[in-house]
Structures are given as C-alpha cells and as structure tokens.
Design a protein around this motif. Structure first.
Motif, PDB file in Angstrom:
ATOM      1  N   VAL A   1      57.320  33.760  41.072  1.00 20.70           N
ATOM      2  CA  VAL A   1      57.697  32.383  41.364  1.00 20.70           C
ATOM      3  C   VAL A   1      58.214  31.713  40.097  1.00 20.70           C
ATOM      4  O   VAL A   1      57.984  32.184  38.984  1.00 20.70           O
ATOM      5  N   LYS A   2      58.907  30.609  40.274  1.00 19.41           N
ATOM      6  CA  LYS A   2      59.388  29.848  39.135  1.00 19.41           C
ATOM      7  C   LYS A   2      58.203  29.290  38.360  1.00 19.41           C
ATOM      8  O   LYS A   2      57.258  28.762  38.944  1.00 19.41           O
ATOM      9  N   LEU A   3      58.248  29.417  37.045  1.00 16.24           N
ATOM     10  CA  LEU A   3      57.163  28.935  36.199  1.00 16.24           C
ATOM     11  C   LEU A   3      57.038  27.421  36.313  1.00 16.24           C
ATOM     12  O   LEU A   3      57.988  26.686  36.061  1.00 16.24           O
TER      13      LEU A   3
ATOM     14  N   PRO B   1      51.616  40.517  26.666  1.00 16.90           N
ATOM     15  CA  PRO B   1      52.869  40.944  27.320  1.00 16.90           C
ATOM     16  C   PRO B   1      52.956  40.676  28.814  1.00 16.90           C
ATOM     17  O   PRO B   1      54.054  40.557  29.347  1.00 16.90           O
ATOM     18  N   GLN B   2      51.821  40.542  29.507  1.00 20.82           N
ATOM     19  CA  GLN B   2      51.900  40.356  30.958  1.00 20.82           C
ATOM     20  C   GLN B   2      52.264  38.920  31.322  1.00 20.82           C
ATOM     21  O   GLN B   2      51.868  37.977  30.638  1.00 20.82           O
ATOM     22  N   PRO B   3      53.033  38.722  32.398  1.00 20.17           N
ATOM     23  CA  PRO B   3      53.435  37.371  32.801  1.00 20.17           C
ATOM     24  C   PRO B   3      52.242  36.552  33.285  1.00 20.17           C
ATOM     25  O   PRO B   3      51.250  37.091  33.767  1.00 20.17           O
ATOM     26  N   LYS B   4      52.362  35.234  33.138  1.00 21.94           N
ATOM     27  CA  LYS B   4      51.328  34.321  33.599  1.00 21.94           C
ATOM     28  C   LYS B   4      51.160  34.447  35.109  1.00 21.94           C
ATOM     29  O   LYS B   4      52.136  34.535  35.847  1.00 21.94           O
ATOM     30  N   ARG B   5      49.914  34.465  35.569  1.00 20.85           N
ATOM     31  CA  ARG B   5      49.708  34.534  37.012  1.00 20.85           C
ATOM     32  C   ARG B   5      49.075  33.246  37.521  1.00 20.85           C
ATOM     33  O   ARG B   5      48.387  32.532  36.790  1.00 20.85           O
ATOM     34  N   PHE B   6      49.304  32.977  38.781  1.00 22.85           N
ATOM     35  CA  PHE B   6      48.796  31.792  39.453  1.00 22.85           C
ATOM     36  C   PHE B   6      48.250  32.204  40.816  1.00 22.85           C
ATOM     37  O   PHE B   6      48.637  33.242  41.370  1.00 22.85           O
ATOM     38  N   LEU B   7      47.358  31.374  41.351  1.00 24.80           N
ATOM     39  CA  LEU B   7      46.869  31.568  42.715  1.00 24.80           C
ATOM     40  C   LEU B   7      47.603  30.556  43.585  1.00 24.80           C
ATOM     41  O   LEU B   7      47.344  29.354  43.516  1.00 24.80           O
ATOM     42  N   ARG B   8      48.536  31.047  44.390  1.00 26.44           N
ATOM     43  CA  ARG B   8      49.355  30.161  45.217  1.00 26.44           C
ATOM     44  C   ARG B   8      48.709  29.936  46.583  1.00 26.44           C
ATOM     45  O   ARG B   8      48.356  30.872  47.285  1.00 26.44           O
ATOM     46  N   VAL B   9      48.566  28.659  46.931  1.00 27.99           N
ATOM     47  CA  VAL B   9      48.025  28.288  48.240  1.00 27.99           C
ATOM     48  C   VAL B   9      49.133  28.417  49.278  1.00 27.99           C
ATOM     49  O   VAL B   9      50.243  27.907  49.088  1.00 27.99           O
ATOM     50  N   LEU B  10      48.832  29.090  50.389  1.00 25.94           N
ATOM     51  CA  LEU B  10      49.823  29.349  51.435  1.00 25.94           C
ATOM     52  C   LEU B  10      49.618  28.498  52.679  1.00 25.94           C
ATOM     53  O   LEU B  10      50.563  28.240  53.416  1.00 25.94           O
ATOM     54  N   LYS B  11      48.381  28.090  52.931  1.00 23.47           N
ATOM     55  CA  LYS B  11      48.132  27.229  54.082  1.00 23.47           C
ATOM     56  C   LYS B  11      46.941  26.327  53.803  1.00 23.47           C
ATOM     57  O   LYS B  11      46.075  26.674  52.987  1.00 23.47           O
ATOM     58  N   PRO B  12      46.854  25.174  54.449  1.00 22.81           N
ATOM     59  CA  PRO B  12      45.786  24.213  54.152  1.00 22.81           C
ATOM     60  C   PRO B  12      44.394  24.761  54.473  1.00 22.81           C
ATOM     61  O   PRO B  12      44.197  25.476  55.450  1.00 22.81           O
ATOM     62  N   VAL B  13      43.440  24.372  53.631  1.00 21.85           N
ATOM     63  CA  VAL B  13      42.026  24.724  53.807  1.00 21.85           C
ATOM     64  C   VAL B  13      41.200  23.483  53.487  1.00 21.85           C
ATOM     65  O   VAL B  13      41.498  22.767  52.517  1.00 21.85           O
TER      66      VAL B  13
ATOM     67  N   LEU C   1      39.523  31.476  49.151  1.00 20.86           N
ATOM     68  CA  LEU C   1      39.582  32.913  48.887  1.00 20.86           C
ATOM     69  C   LEU C   1      39.180  33.743  50.108  1.00 20.86           C
ATOM     70  O   LEU C   1      39.650  34.875  50.279  1.00 20.86           O
ATOM     71  N   GLY C   2      38.315  33.179  50.941  1.00 21.59           N
ATOM     72  CA  GLY C   2      37.787  33.935  52.073  1.00 21.59           C
ATOM     73  C   GLY C   2      38.570  33.782  53.362  1.00 21.59           C
ATOM     74  O   GLY C   2      38.268  34.451  54.363  1.00 21.59           O
ATOM     75  N   THR C   3      39.576  32.906  53.388  1.00 22.90           N
ATOM     76  CA  THR C   3      40.381  32.695  54.593  1.00 22.90           C
ATOM     77  C   THR C   3      41.611  33.591  54.552  1.00 22.90           C
ATOM     78  O   THR C   3      42.450  33.451  53.647  1.00 22.90           O
ATOM     79  N   PRO C   4      41.746  34.516  55.490  1.00 23.14           N
ATOM     80  CA  PRO C   4      42.904  35.426  55.490  1.00 23.14           C
ATOM     81  C   PRO C   4      44.231  34.665  55.489  1.00 23.14           C
ATOM     82  O   PRO C   4      44.435  33.738  56.272  1.00 23.14           O
ATOM     83  N   GLY C   5      45.107  35.056  54.580  1.00 22.26           N
ATOM     84  CA  GLY C   5      46.432  34.454  54.522  1.00 22.26           C
ATOM     85  C   GLY C   5      46.498  33.082  53.903  1.00 22.26           C
ATOM     86  O   GLY C   5      47.550  32.445  53.907  1.00 22.26           O
ATOM     87  N   ALA C   6      45.377  32.595  53.331  1.00 22.90           N
ATOM     88  CA  ALA C   6      45.368  31.236  52.775  1.00 22.90           C
ATOM     89  C   ALA C   6      45.946  31.163  51.367  1.00 22.90           C
ATOM     90  O   ALA C   6      46.366  30.098  50.926  1.00 22.90           O
ATOM     91  N   CYS C   7      45.962  32.269  50.635  1.00 22.90           N
ATOM     92  CA  CYS C   7      46.464  32.253  49.271  1.00 22.90           C
ATOM     93  C   CYS C   7      46.911  33.647  48.857  1.00 22.90           C
ATOM     94  O   CYS C   7      46.594  34.642  49.521  1.00 22.90           O
ATOM     95  N   GLU C   8      47.630  33.715  47.755  1.00 20.84           N
ATOM     96  CA  GLU C   8      48.093  35.001  47.226  1.00 20.84           C
ATOM     97  C   GLU C   8      48.274  34.876  45.718  1.00 20.84           C
ATOM     98  O   GLU C   8      48.502  33.789  45.189  1.00 20.84           O
ATOM     99  N   TRP C   9      48.185  36.011  45.038  1.00 21.88           N
ATOM    100  CA  TRP C   9      48.448  36.041  43.608  1.00 21.88           C
ATOM    101  C   TRP C   9      49.947  36.137  43.379  1.00 21.88           C
ATOM    102  O   TRP C   9      50.635  36.916  44.043  1.00 21.88           O
ATOM    103  N   VAL C  10      50.452  35.361  42.442  1.00 23.82           N
ATOM    104  CA  VAL C  10      51.858  35.426  42.070  1.00 23.82           C
ATOM    105  C   VAL C  10      51.951  35.421  40.560  1.00 23.82           C
ATOM    106  O   VAL C  10      51.035  34.985  39.859  1.00 23.82           O
ATOM    107  N   SER C  11      53.064  35.913  40.035  1.00 25.03           N
ATOM    108  CA  SER C  11      53.288  35.874  38.589  1.00 25.03           C
ATOM    109  C   SER C  11      54.500  35.018  38.293  1.00 25.03           C
ATOM    110  O   SER C  11      55.415  34.878  39.111  1.00 25.03           O
ATOM    111  N   ALA C  12      54.526  34.415  37.109  1.00 23.91           N
ATOM    112  CA  ALA C  12      55.541  33.436  36.746  1.00 23.91           C
ATOM    113  C   ALA C  12      56.821  34.114  36.298  1.00 23.91           C
ATOM    114  O   ALA C  12      56.798  35.131  35.594  1.00 23.91           O
ATOM    115  N   ASP C  13      57.921  33.532  36.680  1.00 24.68           N
ATOM    116  CA  ASP C  13      59.239  33.976  36.264  1.00 24.68           C
ATOM    117  C   ASP C  13      59.861  32.867  35.439  1.00 24.68           C
ATOM    118  O   ASP C  13      60.212  31.809  35.970  1.00 24.68           O
ATOM    119  N   ALA C  14      59.956  33.091  34.139  1.00 24.96           N
ATOM    120  CA  ALA C  14      60.475  32.043  33.250  1.00 24.96           C
ATOM    121  C   ALA C  14      61.964  31.810  33.454  1.00 24.96           C
ATOM    122  O   ALA C  14      62.480  30.807  33.008  1.00 24.96           O
TER     123      ALA C  14
END
Length: 314
Positions: free
Chosen positions: A10-12, A144-156, A301-314
């Motif tokens: 994702v965009k940083l 060296p590894q890109p920054k990661r974020f926990l992206r929320v995909l649906k409301p909880v 974290l426990g709700t299926p499809g509620a979030c995903e790991w993403v890494s930053a793209d500078a």
C-alpha cells in the motif's frame, strides 16, 4: 490471521518511515513501578532480525539470570487492574507495558529486546515523554524490510454497559491511522475529546506528555484492597508520577486542559501496539479502558476478513 507481511503493498501513510527499524544503540532507564512500587532497571537492546520475525520481546532478569522471555503478543495479555500485563506460558510476566509499547511504536522501533530486573516497567513521570526522549536520543537504525501495517478491512465494534456509563469502541477502514477518543469519567472536569491523525510527530507533540491520573480518594482504598488480596495496585503512585486529583483540582496543575483524554489516547495507542504494527484504520472510542482496548484488538484480530497485513510502498 496470517502474520506474513508483503502479501499486499500500500502507499506509505504520511509521517511514517518506509522501512522497519531498531535502536541505533542500547537504551537504559530506571524508575519505580506504578503498581508494585519496586525499583526496576530497564535496558532496551537493538535487534537486527533475520529469518523469523522478531518484534518487541521482553526479557525478565533476576540477579543477572534470565527468568524467561515474553513476546509483545495479544495472545499473552492477562487482565489486571489499571494496566496492561503480559504473561508467558511458564508464568513469567511483565506489567504496565502500554506506555513503552506505544513509544516504541511511534518512534518506529519495530524490533528490540526489553530487559527488566523486576516485573513492572517503570512509570517514570506517568507519561510517555521520558521514553520518547530516551529513544530519540539513542537514534534509529533502518532495517532492509519495508514498514508493515495492519489494515482494517471491515468495521468491528465492542461495547459494555448502558446509558451514561456505556463504553463503546469501533474501528473501520481508513488509509491512515486516525483516532477519535471521548472521555467523561471525571464529572468535575467535564467532557473531553481528542481527534486526529496518529503519526510519530503528532504523538510526540500532542499525546506523549499526558500523565496517568486518578482521584486520591479512590486510590487509597484501592491500595489497601490490593494489599489484602495480594494484588499490587498503585503502591508506587505519587504526585510525581500521576496527575493526582483532589476534589476539583489537580496537585501541581494540568499539563494541558484536556490532559485526561490525551492520556486515554496514549493508553489506547500502547494497547493497540500489541498488534505489532500501526493500524490503517479509524478508531472511535467512548470512555475507553485497558480492558476495552484489548477487546477491540482481540475482536479485530479474531474476526475473519476484518484485517490484513500490508507493507508500505514508498
């Protein structure tokens, strides 16, 4: 939920570094625990991870001997009064981790070992400011590894109680880390609210200096009950490390007119830091507590499809 980063890029978000980081050199601080009252020495060591992900790990020591290791993992969180505690399967624990975890998160120290020679992280002046200052003085080494974020995909959402005492928390998708926190648990000081985009600079400038707080008339009975039950509660509380409330005033005054809600933001950021990365989401909290903060994270974290790991793209 999978913890593999890099599946999606994702965009940083503005204000964050493009890569993960660790301390440039070891950090050392000492102080007393808010709840145990015990003196503790803390040493935070840089880590250059290779292979498996490292993250933030606590190492408990006694007389120079290692008692055990505890990862900053929400699965190890144990309910305790007025703080966030982690306890490993072997029983070794560390309490009052929230200010330090929040500070490491916003200073973008993604990997480190935190050594302690007692059970509780020191409260210092009751805020995150001493941690921020110490981390910045040590410096950061980019990894060296890109920054990661926990992206929320649906409301909880999570909630507790009814009417005026109701507590509610909600997280929904957003491209940045956004917080809206409302607090009215002190009737003599009125309603307080903080809203803003969370970045390392915003946290340092607006949130870090807000202190733990409480009413002395409630603190004294809690300390007594804690001793009777064998549970450490506020044994180290002093006017030097808390915004101590007597009636309608604060001993020594407030650092900001809305310091109490800013401290709620500090605790919320620190508790959600157990996820292991900043969120990409909008968090709305009404009268949050450590217990509610954890419930929101666990539900996300426990709700299926509620979030995903993403890494930053500078």
């Amino acid at each position: 939920m999978s913890v593999d980063a890099g599946v999606c890029r994702v965009k940083l978000p503005s204000g964050w570094q493009a890569s993960e980081g660790t301390l440039a050199r070891p950090l050392e601080l000492s102080g007393r625990g808010l709840h145990t009252g015990r003196r503790v020495n803390v040493r935070i060591l840089p880590v250059a991870p290779s292979g498996e992900r490292h993250g933030i790990v606590f190492r408990r020591l006694r007389d120079g001997r290692e008692l055990g290791m505890i990862a900053a993992d929400p699965a190890l969180r144990q309910s305790q009064p007025l703080c966030t505690m982690l306890r490993a399967a072997d029983g070794v624990g560390v309490r009052t981790v929230e200010h330090l975890l929040g500070s490491l998160l916003v200073c973008e120290i993604d990997h480190a070992i935190v050594e302690l020679d007692a059970e509780e992280v020191p409260i210092l002046d009751g805020s995150a400011q001493p941690w921020i200052d110490a981390i910045m003085a040590c410096g950061r080494t980019a990894l060296p590894q890109p920054k990661r974020f926990l992206r929320v995909l649906k409301p909880v959402s999570v909630a507790d109680g009814t009417g005026a005492t109701r507590r509610e928390m909600h997280v929904e998708p957003a491209d940045e880390y956004v917080l809206s926190v409302y607090n009215n648990d002190l009737k003599d000081f009125g309603d307080m609210e903080w809203y803003g985009r969370l970045t390392p600079r915003a946290f340092a400038d607006e949130i870090a200096s807000a202190r733990s707080y409480g009413q002395i008339k409630w603190a004294v009975p809690a300390i007594v009950v804690g001793y009777l039950r064998g549970v450490p509660i506020l044994r180290g509380a002093r006017t030097s490390c808390t915004a101590s409330i007597v009636g309608k005033r604060v001993v020594g005054g407030l650092r900001q007119p809305d310091e109490f809600v800013r401290h709620r933001v500090l605790d919320l950021v620190g508790d959600l830091a157990l996820a292991g990365a900043p969120l990409l989401g909008r968090v709305t909290a009404r009268r949050p507590t450590h217990e509610m903060n954890y419930r929101l994270l666990a539900t996300l974290l426990g709700t299926p499809g509620a979030c995903e790991w993403v890494s930053a793209d500078a």
